[in-house]
Design a protein around this motif. Sequence first.
Motif, PDB file in Angstrom:
ATOM      1  N   VAL A 202      62.645 -78.675  63.028  1.00 40.49           N
ATOM      2  CA  VAL A 202      63.816 -77.801  63.182  1.00 40.49           C
ATOM      3  C   VAL A 202      64.485 -77.638  61.830  1.00 40.49           C
ATOM      4  O   VAL A 202      64.873 -78.626  61.186  1.00 40.49           O
ATOM      5  CB  VAL A 202      64.817 -78.392  64.205  1.00 40.49           C
ATOM      6  CG1 VAL A 202      66.041 -77.478  64.326  1.00 40.49           C
ATOM      7  CG2 VAL A 202      64.134 -78.584  65.550  1.00 40.49           C
ATOM      8  N   LEU A 203      64.622 -76.419  61.393  1.00 37.68           N
ATOM      9  CA  LEU A 203      65.304 -76.119  60.135  1.00 37.68           C
ATOM     10  C   LEU A 203      66.657 -75.503  60.452  1.00 37.68           C
ATOM     11  O   LEU A 203      66.727 -74.446  61.083  1.00 37.68           O
ATOM     12  CB  LEU A 203      64.469 -75.143  59.282  1.00 37.68           C
ATOM     13  CG  LEU A 203      63.107 -75.657  58.809  1.00 37.68           C
ATOM     14  CD1 LEU A 203      62.372 -74.559  58.028  1.00 37.68           C
ATOM     15  CD2 LEU A 203      63.268 -76.892  57.941  1.00 37.68           C
ATOM     16  N   ARG A 204      67.735 -76.161  60.032  1.00 35.56           N
ATOM     17  CA  ARG A 204      69.076 -75.662  60.304  1.00 35.56           C
ATOM     18  C   ARG A 204      69.601 -74.882  59.103  1.00 35.56           C
ATOM     19  O   ARG A 204      69.258 -75.171  57.958  1.00 35.56           O
ATOM     20  CB  ARG A 204      70.016 -76.829  60.629  1.00 35.56           C
ATOM     21  CG  ARG A 204      69.543 -77.635  61.842  1.00 35.56           C
ATOM     22  CD  ARG A 204      70.605 -78.623  62.305  1.00 35.56           C
ATOM     23  NE  ARG A 204      70.140 -79.393  63.441  1.00 35.56           N
ATOM     24  CZ  ARG A 204      70.166 -78.952  64.706  1.00 35.56           C
ATOM     25  NH1 ARG A 204      70.658 -77.743  64.958  1.00 35.56           N
ATOM     26  NH2 ARG A 204      69.732 -79.705  65.684  1.00 35.56           N
ATOM     27  N   ALA A 205      70.434 -73.887  59.383  1.00 30.48           N
ATOM     28  CA  ALA A 205      70.990 -73.053  58.316  1.00 30.48           C
ATOM     29  C   ALA A 205      71.966 -73.860  57.468  1.00 30.48           C
ATOM     30  O   ALA A 205      72.725 -74.698  57.978  1.00 30.48           O
ATOM     31  CB  ALA A 205      71.699 -71.854  58.927  1.00 30.48           C
ATOM     32  N   SER A 206      71.968 -73.575  56.177  1.00 31.06           N
ATOM     33  CA  SER A 206      72.905 -74.236  55.261  1.00 31.06           C
ATOM     34  C   SER A 206      74.270 -73.556  55.353  1.00 31.06           C
ATOM     35  O   SER A 206      74.422 -72.478  55.954  1.00 31.06           O
ATOM     36  CB  SER A 206      72.375 -74.163  53.836  1.00 31.06           C
ATOM     37  OG  SER A 206      72.355 -72.807  53.398  1.00 31.06           O
ATOM     38  N   GLU A 207      75.293 -74.178  54.741  1.00 36.59           N
ATOM     39  CA  GLU A 207      76.622 -73.589  54.744  1.00 36.59           C
ATOM     40  C   GLU A 207      76.602 -72.222  54.072  1.00 36.59           C
ATOM     41  O   GLU A 207      77.260 -71.274  54.534  1.00 36.59           O
ATOM     42  CB  GLU A 207      77.603 -74.522  54.019  1.00 36.59           C
ATOM     43  CG  GLU A 207      77.931 -75.809  54.782  1.00 36.59           C
ATOM     44  CD  GLU A 207      78.666 -75.529  56.085  1.00 36.59           C
ATOM     45  OE1 GLU A 207      79.430 -74.527  56.120  1.00 36.59           O
ATOM     46  OE2 GLU A 207      78.463 -76.263  57.056  1.00 36.59           O
ATOM     47  N   GLU A 209      74.115 -70.091  53.889  1.00 33.38           N
ATOM     48  CA  GLU A 209      73.449 -69.135  54.779  1.00 33.38           C
ATOM     49  C   GLU A 209      74.360 -68.733  55.930  1.00 33.38           C
ATOM     50  O   GLU A 209      74.387 -67.561  56.348  1.00 33.38           O
ATOM     51  CB  GLU A 209      72.146 -69.735  55.309  1.00 33.38           C
ATOM     52  CG  GLU A 209      71.074 -69.881  54.227  1.00 33.38           C
ATOM     53  CD  GLU A 209      69.870 -70.694  54.679  1.00 33.38           C
ATOM     54  OE1 GLU A 209      68.767 -70.474  54.132  1.00 33.38           O
ATOM     55  OE2 GLU A 209      70.038 -71.567  55.563  1.00 33.38           O
ATOM     56  N   LEU A 210      75.130 -69.686  56.462  1.00 31.00           N
ATOM     57  CA  LEU A 210      76.066 -69.377  57.550  1.00 31.00           C
ATOM     58  C   LEU A 210      77.156 -68.419  57.070  1.00 31.00           C
ATOM     59  O   LEU A 210      77.535 -67.486  57.795  1.00 31.00           O
ATOM     60  CB  LEU A 210      76.682 -70.658  58.091  1.00 31.00           C
ATOM     61  CG  LEU A 210      75.735 -71.573  58.892  1.00 31.00           C
ATOM     62  CD1 LEU A 210      76.441 -72.893  59.234  1.00 31.00           C
ATOM     63  CD2 LEU A 210      75.284 -70.880  60.172  1.00 31.00           C
ATOM     64  N   HIS A 213      75.712 -64.977  56.743  1.00 31.59           N
ATOM     65  CA  HIS A 213      75.511 -64.414  58.091  1.00 31.59           C
ATOM     66  C   HIS A 213      76.821 -63.858  58.635  1.00 31.59           C
ATOM     67  O   HIS A 213      76.872 -62.732  59.160  1.00 31.59           O
ATOM     68  CB  HIS A 213      74.949 -65.509  59.009  1.00 31.59           C
ATOM     69  CG  HIS A 213      74.732 -65.054  60.419  1.00 31.59           C
ATOM     70  ND1 HIS A 213      73.789 -64.132  60.767  1.00 31.59           N
ATOM     71  CD2 HIS A 213      75.358 -65.419  61.581  1.00 31.59           C
ATOM     72  CE1 HIS A 213      73.825 -63.930  62.065  1.00 31.59           C
ATOM     73  NE2 HIS A 213      74.777 -64.708  62.588  1.00 31.59           N
TER      74      HIS A 213
END
Length: 238
Positions: A202-207, A209-210, A213
């Motif tokens: 699972v790859l979570r979005a970085s700050e 990237e958030l 978005h």
Amino acid sequence: MRQIVLDTETTGLDWRNGDRVIEIGCVELLNRNLTGRHFHVFINPGRGIDAEAVAVHGITEEFLADKPRFDGIVGDFENFVRDAELVIHNASFDVGFLDNELKLLGRPTLDVLCAGVVDTLKMAKEQNPGKKASLDALCDRYEIDNGHRTLHGALLDAELLAEVYLAMTRGQESLIMTLEEEPPSVTGDLSGGAFERKPLLVLRASETELEAHDKVLAEISKANKGLCMWLPPEPAAA
């Protein structure tokens, strides 16, 4: 899949004018492989042969004088082609002649006897519009040796057409192999217990990237007057 590559020679160009079949040549394909089985016969038509036709195939009335009539070979012919798909170059010509011979004897025609017909002339014109589609031209295109074809002959032409057809439809072998392959088996206990499964990464979005978005969503919302399906609707003005 059983296919019969078929060719005929005739007394002339039109069965409606009384022309008849004088030679039939067939070779068998099974799952796109030549089996070595063939059917070949010369037939006494009980009538003369046009000079133009003799110039094409070289078969004379004298040669056919002691050959059987169509009613003498029809049973063997039907047994050889029955339930197979026919592969014919300019199919309407050969099918018209053979159906006429069968009808004269009160026998079922090829659409009843066989599983269907593939016309390689039509196929060649669809694959290469505007290019020559004779058997000789196709042999040249697919580099099939036809140097020994000085005259038309039903069995020889059927053998050449079989090679042409396989070249024209190359690539279907992989499809057949795919269809025949068994689905991969699943290892492990499927009777109710769990079987081993590799963990998912699972790859979570970085700050960063958030934030990017959220910025894109805000721009979409602004451009659409607050309407953005990925954002909750803005509260109505009091």
